[in-house]
Design a protein around this motif. Structure first.
Motif, short mmCIF file in Angstrom:
data_model
loop_
_atom_site.label_atom_id
_atom_site.label_comp_id
_atom_site.label_asym_id
_atom_site.label_seq_id
_atom_site.Cartn_x
_atom_site.Cartn_y
_atom_site.Cartn_z
N ARG A 116 0.92 -1.32 0.02
CA ARG A 116 -0.07 0.13 0.00
C ARG A 116 1.07 1.29 -0.09
NH1 ARG A 116 -5.43 -1.13 1.81
NH2 ARG A 116 -5.61 -3.40 2.47
N PRO A 117 0.52 2.30 -0.69
CA PRO A 117 1.32 3.52 -0.57
C PRO A 117 1.34 4.09 0.83
CG PRO A 117 -0.76 4.03 -1.81
CD PRO A 117 -0.71 2.42 -1.58
N ASP A 118 2.41 4.82 0.93
CA ASP A 118 2.24 5.48 2.53
C ASP A 118 1.43 6.73 2.50
OD1 ASP A 118 3.84 7.51 1.12
OD2 ASP A 118 5.93 6.35 1.70
N GLU A 119 1.33 7.31 3.25
CA GLU A 119 0.37 8.37 3.56
C GLU A 119 0.69 9.63 2.61
OE1 GLU A 119 -1.74 11.30 6.77
OE2 GLU A 119 -0.71 9.83 7.40
N PRO A 120 2.00 10.04 2.53
CA PRO A 120 2.43 11.34 1.60
C PRO A 120 1.98 10.77 0.14
CG PRO A 120 3.95 11.08 3.42
CD PRO A 120 3.05 9.68 3.72
N THR A 121 2.51 9.41 -0.24
CA THR A 121 2.54 9.03 -1.62
C THR A 121 1.08 8.98 -1.94
OG1 THR A 121 4.58 7.87 -1.26
CG2 THR A 121 3.11 7.18 -3.17
N ALA A 122 -0.05 8.57 -1.07
CA ALA A 122 -1.25 8.43 -1.18
C ALA A 122 -2.05 9.77 -1.64
CB ALA A 122 -2.06 7.44 0.10
N GLU A 123 -1.43 10.68 -0.82
CA GLU A 123 -2.16 12.06 -1.01
C GLU A 123 -1.69 12.50 -2.33
OE1 GLU A 123 -0.66 14.02 2.38
OE2 GLU A 123 -1.91 13.33 3.97
N THR A 124 -0.60 12.55 -2.57
CA THR A 124 -0.01 13.12 -3.99
C THR A 124 -0.92 12.35 -4.98
OG1 THR A 124 2.28 13.14 -3.12
CG2 THR A 124 1.89 13.01 -5.30
N LEU A 125 -0.85 10.93 -5.02
CA LEU A 125 -1.65 10.11 -6.06
C LEU A 125 -3.14 10.58 -6.07
CD1 LEU A 125 -0.15 6.57 -5.56
CD2 LEU A 125 0.03 8.12 -7.68
N GLU A 126 -3.56 10.88 -5.12
CA GLU A 126 -5.03 11.43 -5.06
C GLU A 126 -5.29 12.67 -5.66
OE1 GLU A 126 -8.83 10.74 -4.76
OE2 GLU A 126 -7.23 9.37 -3.76
N ARG A 127 -4.23 13.36 -5.63
CA ARG A 127 -4.21 14.65 -6.28
C ARG A 127 -4.04 14.69 -7.65
NH1 ARG A 127 0.31 17.67 -7.15
NH2 ARG A 127 1.48 16.70 -5.29
N LEU A 128 -3.03 13.87 -8.08
CA LEU A 128 -2.66 13.79 -9.30
C LEU A 128 -4.00 13.06 -10.22
CD1 LEU A 128 1.06 12.39 -9.37
CD2 LEU A 128 -0.19 14.93 -9.68
N LYS A 129 -4.58 11.99 -9.53
CA LYS A 129 -5.45 11.07 -10.04
C LYS A 129 -6.97 12.30 -10.35
CE LYS A 129 -5.98 8.14 -6.99
NZ LYS A 129 -6.66 7.06 -6.06
N GLU A 130 -7.24 12.99 -9.40
CA GLU A 130 -8.11 14.17 -9.78
C GLU A 130 -7.99 14.68 -10.90
OE1 GLU A 130 -10.59 17.27 -7.19
OE2 GLU A 130 -9.00 16.14 -6.24
N ARG A 131 -6.65 15.21 -11.03
CA ARG A 131 -6.45 16.18 -12.11
C ARG A 131 -6.52 15.16 -13.48
NH1 ARG A 131 -0.59 18.62 -11.39
NH2 ARG A 131 -1.27 19.34 -13.76
N ALA A 132 -6.35 14.22 -13.50
CA ALA A 132 -6.02 13.33 -14.57
C ALA A 132 -7.40 12.63 -14.91
CB ALA A 132 -5.23 11.83 -14.38
N GLY A 133 -8.30 12.77 -13.88
CA GLY A 133 -9.71 12.08 -14.09
C GLY A 133 -9.62 10.59 -13.98
N LEU A 134 -8.95 9.98 -13.32
CA LEU A 134 -8.86 8.58 -12.98
C LEU A 134 -9.73 8.32 -11.58
CD1 LEU A 134 -7.70 5.74 -14.04
CD2 LEU A 134 -5.73 6.48 -12.67
N THR A 135 -10.55 7.18 -11.97
CA THR A 135 -11.20 7.11 -10.75
C THR A 135 -10.99 5.44 -10.41
OG1 THR A 135 -13.05 8.51 -11.18
CG2 THR A 135 -13.44 6.54 -9.82
#
Length: 364
Positions: free
Chosen positions: A181-200
């Motif tokens: 599982r991604p650590d908390e900082p990585t998970a937060e970064t990915l959440e932000r990038l996924k939202e920008r990319a439109g990936l759900t």
């Protein structure tokens, strides 16, 4: 499927045969690696070595083991479903061992052309785990084929299996690959990038590829439960703009149902073959129809890849997507190929053509 000979080979002969094919496979891998390292774009050539030479040799080894009754020897004469499972698993695993022997000599070459820290032992162990998982999966498919099902029954079984594999892949992949599982900082970064990319997706898992420096990302699963898999080096080697663009391509692939095009197209393409097996029509015209359907399905898949690029371009801009693909090629030491005419047996347009097309969109 049954061996052609009346009795299985002796255990000593079987061990010797596996050893001989493993040695031959190792020789093929070593020779192929030596040649590939001297060619242009060696990273892409290694993929061609694996798919064009090592994989066919592995499949040929399986056919040899099957015809000589290696599995029946391992099964100890046991019949029924248990005997079929043991025999099939043994034959597939023996072939996988030959494939591993061919793969091992290529690791130093890959390490050299990619300039990465990848130990041969660790690479072989990791590939061995993958081979073991695939062997179990293929065994589940092959054994029912030996039960004498009718062609319609076989077609239904293949269809159910293909759909099931796609449905369970978010859970099956972690069984054959080491993920975290991604650590908390990585998970937060990915959440932000996924939202920008439109990936759900429902969640994320990270492959440990620090030593291999393979920066890949993919999405598996059906709508309702899709899981994002990415390598541990993905966020290390790509900046936020590049990572967002690559994630946007994945979102576009989901919207265009690229994987469904691949699987659905191949399922449709094998229908004429099952019709031929049922003696409903002539073999060769039906085989030709199957080949034509494969070519058509791959054309449809390539259209889906272009649609995914268009989605990403609308989301983050065509230049950003083109830059991301170029950066991806640079990280993996690939030379983006270009073709005037598309390869009819490729499921994706050449990378260079995709980049050029995006640049043209940016210039409009």
């Amino acid at each position: 499927m049954h061996a052609l000979q009346s009795a299985p080979i002796a255990i000593g002969t079987a061990a010797f045969l596996v050893g001989v094919l493993a040695v031959v496979g190792a020789g093929i891998g070593a020779l192929g690696s030596a040649v590939v390292r001297r060619l242009s774009n060696p990273v892409a050539r290694y993929r061609q070595l694996f798919l064009g030479i090592i994989l066919p040799f592995t499949l040929l080894s399986y056919v040899v083991f099957l015809l000589l009754g290696l599995g029946h020897l391992i099964a100890g004469g046991q019949t029924g479903v248990v005997g079929a499972v043991v025999a099939t698993f043994a034959e597939l695993l023996a072939a996988g061992t030959v494939g591993l022997a061919a793969y091992a000599p290529t690791v130093p070459g890959i390490r050299s052309v990619r300039d990465i820290e990848l130990s041969t032992g660790r690479a072989v162990v990791r590939m061995g785990r993958y081979v073991l998982g695939i062997t179990a999966l293929v065994t589940v498919v092959v054994v029912p084929l030996e039960t004498g099902l009718s062609p319609p029954g076989l077609l239904a079984l293949v269809t159910v299996f293909a759909v099931t594999v796609q449905a369970v892949s978010p859970w099956f992949i972690p069984l054959i690959r080491s993920v975290d599982r991604p650590d908390e900082p990585t998970a937060e970064t990915l959440e932000r990038l996924k939202e920008r990319a439109g990936l759900t997706v429902r969640d994320v898992r990270v492959f440990d590829t620090e030593q291999e420096r393979t920066a890949n990302v993919t999405v598996r699963g059906f709508p309702g439960y899709r899981r994002l898999f990415l390598t541990s080096t993905f966020l290390d080697v790509f900046d936020d703009e590049t990572a967002t663009a690559l994630l946007a391509i994945q979102a576009g692939r989901q919207n265009a149902r690229v994987l469904a095009r691949v699987v659905g197209g191949l399922l449709v393409a094998v229908v004429p073959l099952f019709v031929a097996l049922a003696d409903v029509g002539p073999l060769w015209p039906l085989a030709g129809a199957s080949l034509g359907l494969i070519v058509a399905s791959l054309w449809v898949t390539r259209r889906g890849v272009r649609a995914a690029d268009d989605y990403a371009a609308d989301r983050v801009g065509p230049n950003a997507v083109a830059d991301a693909l170029e950066r991806y090629a640079t990280v993996h030491e690939m030379e983006p190929s270009r073709r005037r005419l598309a390869n009819p047996f490729s499921k994706s347009p050449p990378l260079g053509n995709r980049i050029d097309r995006l640049r043209e969109q940016a210039g409009e």
